[in-house]
Design an enzyme around this catalytic site. Sequence first.
Site, PDB file in Angstrom:
ATOM      1  N   SER A 175      72.909  69.059 -14.126  1.00 18.01           N
ATOM      2  CA  SER A 175      73.737  68.541 -15.418  1.00 18.01           C
ATOM      3  C   SER A 175      73.355  67.094 -16.088  1.00 18.01           C
ATOM      4  O   SER A 175      72.703  66.465 -15.106  1.00 18.01           O
ATOM      5  CB  SER A 175      75.335  68.572 -14.950  1.00 18.01           C
ATOM      6  OG  SER A 175      76.089  68.025 -16.113  1.00 18.01           O
ATOM      7  N   TYR A 188      82.012  65.620  -9.280  1.00 16.45           N
ATOM      8  CA  TYR A 188      80.949  66.409  -9.927  1.00 16.45           C
ATOM      9  C   TYR A 188      79.633  65.533 -10.120  1.00 16.45           C
ATOM     10  O   TYR A 188      78.675  65.500  -9.758  1.00 16.45           O
ATOM     11  CB  TYR A 188      81.300  67.109 -11.126  1.00 16.45           C
ATOM     12  CG  TYR A 188      80.612  67.994 -11.685  1.00 16.45           C
ATOM     13  CD1 TYR A 188      80.314  69.285 -11.076  1.00 16.45           C
ATOM     14  CD2 TYR A 188      79.726  67.593 -12.630  1.00 16.45           C
ATOM     15  CE1 TYR A 188      79.123  70.055 -11.613  1.00 16.45           C
ATOM     16  CE2 TYR A 188      78.673  68.549 -13.441  1.00 16.45           C
ATOM     17  CZ  TYR A 188      78.549  69.874 -12.752  1.00 16.45           C
ATOM     18  OH  TYR A 188      77.758  70.760 -13.468  1.00 16.45           O
TER      19      TYR A 188
END
Length: 275
Positions: A175, A188
């Site tokens: 990501s 995350y």
Amino acid sequence: MDFKCLSCIVFFPIHIVYYILKASVYLILPSRRRTLIKEVVLITGGGRGIGRHLAQEFAKQGAKKVILWGRTEKCLKETCEEISQFGTECHYFLCDVANREEVYKQAKVVREKVGDVTILVNNAAVVHGKSLMDSDDDCLLKSQHINTMGQFWTTKAFLPRMLELKHGHVVCINSILSQSPIPGAIDYCTSKASSLAFMESLTLGLLDCPGVGCTTVLPFHTNTEMFQGMRVRFPALFPPLKPETVAERTVDAVRTNTAYVYMPWTMHALVVLKR
């Protein structure tokens, strides 16, 4: 200073110029895309979201076999049935990548029942979307175990055989938040930053291993169930990506042996500006 050390110092600038020119040529010339007709692809988190679209795209591009790993049998079975409609042999196995013993056990089962995995796609991930003080300790640990440590176990399980065969590819669906974190998703962002460091080190370590490569995909906010409700400050400038687009770019990157993929391309500027 010995002769070897001196020669390294002298030739280092030449090497830099050479690789810059080589990269420039590759940017201009169309890349050769390898066939996937003999590839056995294993996708973690393959039952839903990006994983589901990755399975479909690999099947469309002619992969010999597709293997799905995940924790929800219903999703895995549905995706497996979809892939079979493409005429591609598909199998699914229940496996929690956070569980090291389970990963090694299921990897052995895969080798015995399906064959050697030649493309490993580490896609499984979770996000809780809370600040540090609002996060449950177990949830924080779960993010690290699945998003980061899971890659250690799956790669250790399948990479040795790829090195023996001198043929294989390790893929990580990462990501952009690994390089440009946001508040409210500390678990995350941290896990993805660790995951990126893992892939950078692995990619460098495999440079001298012929036939075995790596691809790290760093997409912006993707429109999947995992990120439902996430709001972007400038949606017109940074619209959410479609999971099928991420899947298409990922498979194409594997076929062209591209090491890093930023999605969309404007994320290159975001990383530079952040630094």
